[in-house]
Enzyme design. Structure first.
Site, PDB file in Angstrom:
ATOM      1  N   HIS A 116      13.841  10.321  -2.127  1.00  0.00           N
ATOM      2  CA  HIS A 116      13.080  10.678  -3.321  1.00  0.00           C
ATOM      3  C   HIS A 116      12.692  12.149  -3.242  1.00  0.00           C
ATOM      4  CE1 HIS A 116      11.615   6.402  -4.594  1.00  0.00           C
ATOM      5  NE2 HIS A 116      12.917   6.482  -4.406  1.00  0.00           N
ATOM      6  N   TYR A 164       3.064   6.749 -10.533  1.00  0.00           N
ATOM      7  CA  TYR A 164       1.650   6.423 -10.343  1.00  0.00           C
ATOM      8  C   TYR A 164       0.982   6.509 -11.708  1.00  0.00           C
ATOM      9  CZ  TYR A 164       2.239   6.938  -5.273  1.00  0.00           C
ATOM     10  OH  TYR A 164       2.637   6.784  -3.972  1.00  0.00           O
ATOM     11  N   PRO A 216      -3.511   2.316   0.001  1.00  0.00           N
ATOM     12  CA  PRO A 216      -2.075   2.586  -0.084  1.00  0.00           C
ATOM     13  C   PRO A 216      -1.689   3.626  -1.120  1.00  0.00           C
ATOM     14  CG  PRO A 216      -2.598   0.508  -1.169  1.00  0.00           C
ATOM     15  CD  PRO A 216      -3.863   0.977  -0.503  1.00  0.00           C
ATOM     16  N   LYS A 239       0.291   6.486   2.992  1.00  0.00           N
ATOM     17  CA  LYS A 239       0.020   7.058   4.304  1.00  0.00           C
ATOM     18  C   LYS A 239      -0.129   6.035   5.433  1.00  0.00           C
ATOM     19  CE  LYS A 239       0.316  11.176   3.034  1.00  0.00           C
ATOM     20  NZ  LYS A 239       1.650  11.700   3.253  1.00  0.00           N
ATOM     21  N   TYR A 262       1.686  14.697   0.254  1.00  0.00           N
ATOM     22  CA  TYR A 262       2.475  13.478   0.025  1.00  0.00           C
ATOM     23  C   TYR A 262       3.667  13.399   0.980  1.00  0.00           C
ATOM     24  CZ  TYR A 262       4.281   9.501  -2.583  1.00  0.00           C
ATOM     25  OH  TYR A 262       4.704   8.239  -2.940  1.00  0.00           O
TER      26      TYR A 262
END
Length: 416
Positions: A75, A204, A296, A300, A392
């Site tokens: 990704h 998200y 979550p 991480k 991230y």
């Protein structure tokens, strides 16, 4: 009682315990794994699926990367949707080429278990540990039972990779450890289905009805999450109800092309932030969920456990390569610096993207309005987007220091 000898006893056969065992094996450091559950139960657990590059590189060092490189989905970015309006966070561009890889924890566990079996290392399953002896004046010992028969392992060090409910953390005296915790007023209802993902990157979603996440495990298997109250029961959520609610929270384009199907697995996970300090006591080291838990939202949890493994692998390799005993004392400080950074990022992502419902139902709270404003600022600022992206994809692993030098890193390196 049967007595076994090894250098490192690893309690827990999840990804962190298996990865540590495989890395130590590659360095010629003998280890034994003890797991309270059956091998099948460990294999069947469905958890995280986004791996940082540091984790991928650890798997490469362990010789367990072949299937990951064939089947993992790279990704290059993520989407953040606010009330249906998507913003793309280009991870690769914003971090000078870094990516994350979608590869489920179930698959990571399978690869590591197969590698351990192939190397003929010793593992005990369905073997609950009932006592840990961790005196600085003597060998460490792990006592457990299997098939009704008592065993003990005498070792130099113990790695507690046995999760939040394991025996490792409680074996550290209460007057030595300090625990920090925040319980969130909601959980994630997750659904796994053999349906094509609605998007090739994660989405998200911040929505007035609550948070949602569109994720995946492969090109044909999807993983979706909905924010739900802690009072909700998974039995109250039929597949049809889940899909209907998900469509309401997704951006319109994705909602229109969402393919639904019967769930393979459905569960509700409560959200919490938790840290135990210190992460080592005498000859015992806490690894992963035994020492810390993150929401979550920032992907991480599994990656933070991997960074613990990287640090422990470094200090143990240095010790067995001839460094003085003091070299292992770095472990807790090195880990906790990264732990608190990840806790902060996961807390921030959770605070920015979830609806907390802190005031009356017909009135948004001041705190949530501030979160809206902050998220708006980050998503419309290149420097803000860069900060999100850097966190991230994961910060570089910290290298241990040689005890002879306060500056020069030891020769044993773990790639970031």
């Amino acid at each position: 009682m049967k007595t076994l000898q090894t250098k490192v006893a690893i309690i827990g056969s999840g990804p962190s315990g298996l990865l540590l065992g495989q890395l130590l094996h590659k360095q010629g450091i003998d280890n034994i794994i003890i797991e309270r559950s059956s091998a099948q139960h460990v294999q069947d657990r469905i958890r995280a699926g986004i791996l940082e590059q540091g984790f991928v590189e650890l798997l490469q060092q362990a010789g367990c990367e072949q299937r990951l490189e064939q089947e993992g989905l790279v990704h290059h970015g993520i989407y953040i949707s606010v009330e249906g309006k998507k913003t793309h966070v280009n991870l690769t561009k914003l971090t000078d080429g870094k990516v994350v890889t979608c590869y489920g924890q179930t698959e990571v566990t399978r690869d590591l278990m197969q590698a351990r079996q192939a190397s003929a290392q010793t593992s005990f399953y369905s073997a609950p540990v009932n006592q840990i002896h961790n005196s600085p004046q003597s060998k460490a010992r792990v006592c457990f039972e299997m098939d009704g028969e008592p065993y003990q392992i005498e070792c130099d060090f113990i790695a507690g990779c046995d999760g939040y409910h394991g025996v490792s953390r409680p074996s550290i005296p209460q007057d030595i450890r300090t625990e920090y915790e925040r319980i969130y007023p909601f959980g994630w209802l997750g659904l796994l289905a053999d349906t094509p993902p609605v998007c090739d990157e994660l989405i998200y979603c911040k929505h007035s009805r609550g948070f949602a996440l569109a994720s995946q495990r492969s090109e044909t298997r999807s993983r979706y999450y909905l924010q739900v109250a802690n009072s909700e029961k998974v039995e109250e959520w039929s597949d049809e109800r889940f899909w209907q609610e998900l469509k309401l929270r997704l951006p319109a384009e994705e909602a229109a092309k969402l393919q639904t199907g019967p769930s393979i697995e459905k569960s509700i996970a409560p959200l919490r932030s938790f840290v135990c300090e210190p992460m080592q006591h005498n000859n015992l080291f806490l690894v992963g969920d035994a020492a810390h838990i993150v929401p979550p939202t920032g992907a991480k949890g599994l990656n933070l456990a991997a960074s613990d493994v990287a640090a422990l692998y470094q200090v143990l390799s240095a010790y067995y390569a001839g460094q003085p005993r003091q070299v292992v004392e770095q472990y807790s400080d090195v880990c906790l610096r990264r732990v608190w950074n990840a806790e902060r990022f996961s807390w921030w992502m959770t605070s920015m993207l979830h609806h907390f419902g802190e005031e009356h139902e017909d009135k948004r709270s001041f705190v949530e309005k501030m979160a809206d404003s902050e998220l708006e600022f980050y998503l419309h600022s290149e420097s803000g987007m860069k900060l999100i992206a850097e966190q991230y994809v994961g910060l570089p692993y910290e290298q241990i220091k040689s005890v002879e030098s306060e500056v020069k890193p030891h020769a044993v390196q773990v790639n970031s």
